[in-house]
Design a protein around this motif. Structure first.
Motif, PDB file in Angstrom:
ATOM      1  N   LEU A  86       7.284  16.472  24.505  1.00 15.14           N
ATOM      2  CA  LEU A  86       8.419  15.970  23.736  1.00 15.14           C
ATOM      3  C   LEU A  86       8.018  14.800  22.850  1.00 15.14           C
ATOM      4  O   LEU A  86       7.284  13.901  23.282  1.00 15.14           O
ATOM      5  N   VAL A 114      15.014  15.297  20.204  1.00 14.21           N
ATOM      6  CA  VAL A 114      15.051  15.154  21.658  1.00 14.21           C
ATOM      7  C   VAL A 114      16.255  14.345  22.120  1.00 14.21           C
ATOM      8  O   VAL A 114      16.518  14.270  23.328  1.00 14.21           O
ATOM      9  N   ILE A 128       6.781  18.847  31.705  1.00 18.73           N
ATOM     10  CA  ILE A 128       7.294  18.206  30.493  1.00 18.73           C
ATOM     11  C   ILE A 128       6.642  16.836  30.371  1.00 18.73           C
ATOM     12  O   ILE A 128       6.647  16.047  31.317  1.00 18.73           O
ATOM     13  N   ALA A 130       6.922  13.297  28.458  1.00 17.26           N
ATOM     14  CA  ALA A 130       7.726  12.379  27.653  1.00 17.26           C
ATOM     15  C   ALA A 130       6.911  11.094  27.531  1.00 17.26           C
ATOM     16  O   ALA A 130       7.134  10.119  28.258  1.00 17.26           O
ATOM     17  N   GLU A 146      18.395  16.896  30.501  1.00 15.61           N
ATOM     18  CA  GLU A 146      17.933  18.127  29.871  1.00 15.61           C
ATOM     19  C   GLU A 146      16.579  18.556  30.441  1.00 15.61           C
ATOM     20  O   GLU A 146      16.332  19.750  30.648  1.00 15.61           O
ATOM     21  N   CYS A 147      15.707  17.598  30.699  1.00 18.16           N
ATOM     22  CA  CYS A 147      14.422  17.930  31.319  1.00 18.16           C
ATOM     23  C   CYS A 147      14.639  18.536  32.695  1.00 18.16           C
ATOM     24  O   CYS A 147      13.965  19.515  33.068  1.00 18.16           O
ATOM     25  N   HIS A 148      15.572  17.995  33.444  1.00 18.92           N
ATOM     26  CA  HIS A 148      15.908  18.542  34.768  1.00 18.92           C
ATOM     27  C   HIS A 148      16.380  19.984  34.632  1.00 18.92           C
ATOM     28  O   HIS A 148      16.018  20.857  35.431  1.00 18.92           O
ATOM     29  N   LEU A 151      13.326  22.487  33.567  1.00 18.28           N
ATOM     30  CA  LEU A 151      12.198  22.609  34.481  1.00 18.28           C
ATOM     31  C   LEU A 151      12.485  23.633  35.583  1.00 18.28           C
ATOM     32  O   LEU A 151      13.600  23.722  36.094  1.00 18.28           O
ATOM     33  N   LEU A 157       8.131  16.269  35.493  1.00 17.97           N
ATOM     34  CA  LEU A 157       8.342  15.483  34.284  1.00 17.97           C
ATOM     35  C   LEU A 157       7.394  14.294  34.327  1.00 17.97           C
ATOM     36  O   LEU A 157       7.415  13.505  35.285  1.00 17.97           O
TER      37      LEU A 157
END
Length: 231
Positions: A86, A114, A128, A130, A146-148, A151, A157
């Motif tokens: 990201l 993002v 992911i 970041a 959103e990452c949660h 995935l 993450l």
């Protein structure tokens, strides 16, 4: 000895310790996994048959003194991980990562802001990154949520941001948030937002590192595990 030279020596020593772990610890002996160390970040490469084997490697390596984070490009069951990068700009963390940024560059495969919902399906990715992203967002919790969402169970993450006490945190005028390891604790649990288990959280003199995996509803963290990372 200067800071960079000292870090290089520490990385070399840590790489030897990790290599010895793969030789002498029966839980990971014989696995086709290698490690390189850069700035206290352990980069794993190779292949394993099952997800639990990679989990064991990550857990054992993450316990070693001097490890700030554990990143990997390990094939599991013959499948390469799907990895988002990201806010990658001109450079992805690994060349095979899927770059995501609102600005088109040769490293970007998906043009997206993002700060808005990510254009990926639920449970579609394994990792992911970041890296130097959260400090640029006034409210980064929607991105973390959103990452949660995107995935897979057991995904990770990877967060990397300037530590609030270092000049890098305030020298860049585009930084609008300051982070500490305690900020990561706040990210992991809170009302009406998805929870995370910290696999590893730490910092050096300039940077906060965190490796987080989505927690299933009702999962309770181990207090002994949390005591390693948080006050």
């Amino acid at each position: 000895m200067g800071g960079e030279a000292r870090q290089q020596r520490c990385d070399e020593d840590l790489a030897e310790v990790v290599a010895e772990l793969f030789v002498h610890d029966e839980r990971v002996r014989g696995l086709d996994v290698t490690a390189q160390v850069d700035g206290g970040v352990v980069h794993l490469r190779g292949r394993v048959d099952r997800p639990d084997q990679l989990d064991t490697v990550r857990r054992l390596v993450g316990r070693l003194a001097g490890v700030h984070a554990v990143w990997d490009r390990v094939r599991v069951g013959g499948r390469d991980p799907v990895v988002l990068d990201l806010g990658c700009g001109d450079q992805r963390q690994y060349p095979t990562n899927i770059g995501v940024d609102r600005r088109r560059t040769p490293s970007v495969a998906a043009v997206a802001d993002v700060g808005r919902p990510l254009p990926f399906r639920d449970g579609a990715v394994d990792r992911i990154f970041a890296v130097h992203v959260l400090e640029h967002l006034i409210d980064f919790l929607p991105l973390v949520a959103e990452c949660h969402r995107v995935l897979r169970p057991g995904g990770v993450l990877h967060v990397l941001s300037p530590w609030w006490k270092h000049v890098n945190a305030v020298a860049d005028p585009t930084h609008v948030r300051l982070l500490d390891t305690q900020t990561i604790k706040g990210i992991c649990w809170g009302p009406e937002r998805p929870a995370w288990h910290p696999l590893h959280v730490g910092r050096d003199e300039s940077t906060v590192f965190a490796d987080l995996t989505p927690a299933a509803p009702g999962d309770e963290p181990d207090p002994r595990h949390l005591a390693r990372f948080f006050d």
